[in-house]
Design a protein around this motif. Structure first.
Motif, PDB file in Angstrom:
ATOM      1  N   LEU A  45      -1.584   4.016  -3.959  1.00 30.31           N
ATOM      2  CA  LEU A  45      -2.315   2.751  -4.092  1.00 30.31           C
ATOM      3  C   LEU A  45      -3.643   2.961  -4.824  1.00 30.31           C
ATOM      4  O   LEU A  45      -4.038   2.131  -5.646  1.00 30.31           O
ATOM      5  CB  LEU A  45      -2.541   2.107  -2.729  1.00 30.31           C
ATOM      6  CG  LEU A  45      -1.297   1.504  -2.075  1.00 30.31           C
ATOM      7  CD1 LEU A  45      -1.560   1.154  -0.612  1.00 30.31           C
ATOM      8  CD2 LEU A  45      -0.812   0.287  -2.842  1.00 30.31           C
ATOM      9  N   ARG A 121       2.344  -2.372  -6.033  1.00 27.87           N
ATOM     10  CA  ARG A 121       1.327  -2.330  -4.988  1.00 27.87           C
ATOM     11  C   ARG A 121       1.807  -3.042  -3.724  1.00 27.87           C
ATOM     12  O   ARG A 121       1.717  -2.508  -2.621  1.00 27.87           O
ATOM     13  CB  ARG A 121       0.033  -2.972  -5.493  1.00 27.87           C
ATOM     14  CG  ARG A 121      -1.061  -3.067  -4.421  1.00 27.87           C
ATOM     15  CD  ARG A 121      -2.348  -3.697  -4.927  1.00 27.87           C
ATOM     16  NE  ARG A 121      -2.995  -2.778  -5.844  1.00 27.87           N
ATOM     17  CZ  ARG A 121      -3.112  -2.984  -7.165  1.00 27.87           C
ATOM     18  NH1 ARG A 121      -2.635  -4.081  -7.707  1.00 27.87           N
ATOM     19  NH2 ARG A 121      -3.704  -2.099  -7.932  1.00 27.87           N
ATOM     20  N   LYS A 125       2.636  -1.691   0.082  1.00 25.14           N
ATOM     21  CA  LYS A 125       1.965  -2.242   1.260  1.00 25.14           C
ATOM     22  C   LYS A 125       2.984  -2.738   2.282  1.00 25.14           C
ATOM     23  O   LYS A 125       2.806  -2.553   3.486  1.00 25.14           O
ATOM     24  CB  LYS A 125       1.017  -3.371   0.840  1.00 25.14           C
ATOM     25  CG  LYS A 125      -0.200  -2.875   0.075  1.00 25.14           C
ATOM     26  CD  LYS A 125      -0.932  -4.016  -0.552  1.00 25.14           C
ATOM     27  CE  LYS A 125      -2.304  -4.271  -0.103  1.00 25.14           C
ATOM     28  NZ  LYS A 125      -2.896  -3.652   0.979  1.00 25.14           N
TER      29      LYS A 125
END
Length: 154
Positions: A45, A121, A125
């Protein structure tokens, strides 16, 4: 003529094989990290936060070419002033269509759009569980929104 949507204009103007290749690379990275620990996902990330998207690369490229054209036009030959004119024309074309001459080169180099980077991303997550703690749908709306935004911002 209808202009393409802003979020997808570069992808829509890119050869489908390049889009598929870029997507496959992203998917392979997600598969690699699927069973990784939170630390490796956090590292990835951070890498994504530093990755330049195609828009940023195009802007820097255009800025360098405009400065170069102005300097050469002022010091060598006024005809070099055509370079900034061409660059600004291409930037206008890119803003409207999502395409200009450097874009296919950048895409072949694997430079992704902001949307493609965000796709990776948010998949990371989700895999890490950042969205698992959202309050139930019957919870206070403001609480759900704050929790969702906190997960996005994490």
């Amino acid at each position: 003529m209808q202009l393409p949507a802003t979020a997808r204009r570069v992808e829509d103007s890119t050869d489908i094989r390049l889009n598929d290749l870029i997507r496959a690379r992203t998917d392979a990275e997600l598969v690699r990290l699927e069973s990784a620990g939170d630390e490796l996902i956090a590292d990835r990330l951070r890498e994504l936060d530093e990755e330049w998207d195609v828009e940023r690369l195009l802007q820097v490229n255009a800025s360098v070419l405009v400065i170069l054209g102005v300097l050469l036009g002022a010091n060598v030959d006024r005809r070099f002033l055509l370079l900034p004119a061409a660059v600004f024309t291409f930037l206008g074309q890119h803003a409207l269509q999502g395409w200009c001459p450097p874009i296919p080169l950048f895409r072949r180099m694997g430079v992704r759009t902001h949307r493609e980077i965000a796709r990776e991303r948010y998949a990371l997550k989700a895999m890490r569980g950042d969205f698992d703690a959202l309050p139930a749908r019957d919870a206070d709306a403001a609480q759900r929104v704050r929790a969702a935004l906190a997960a996005v911002d994490k």
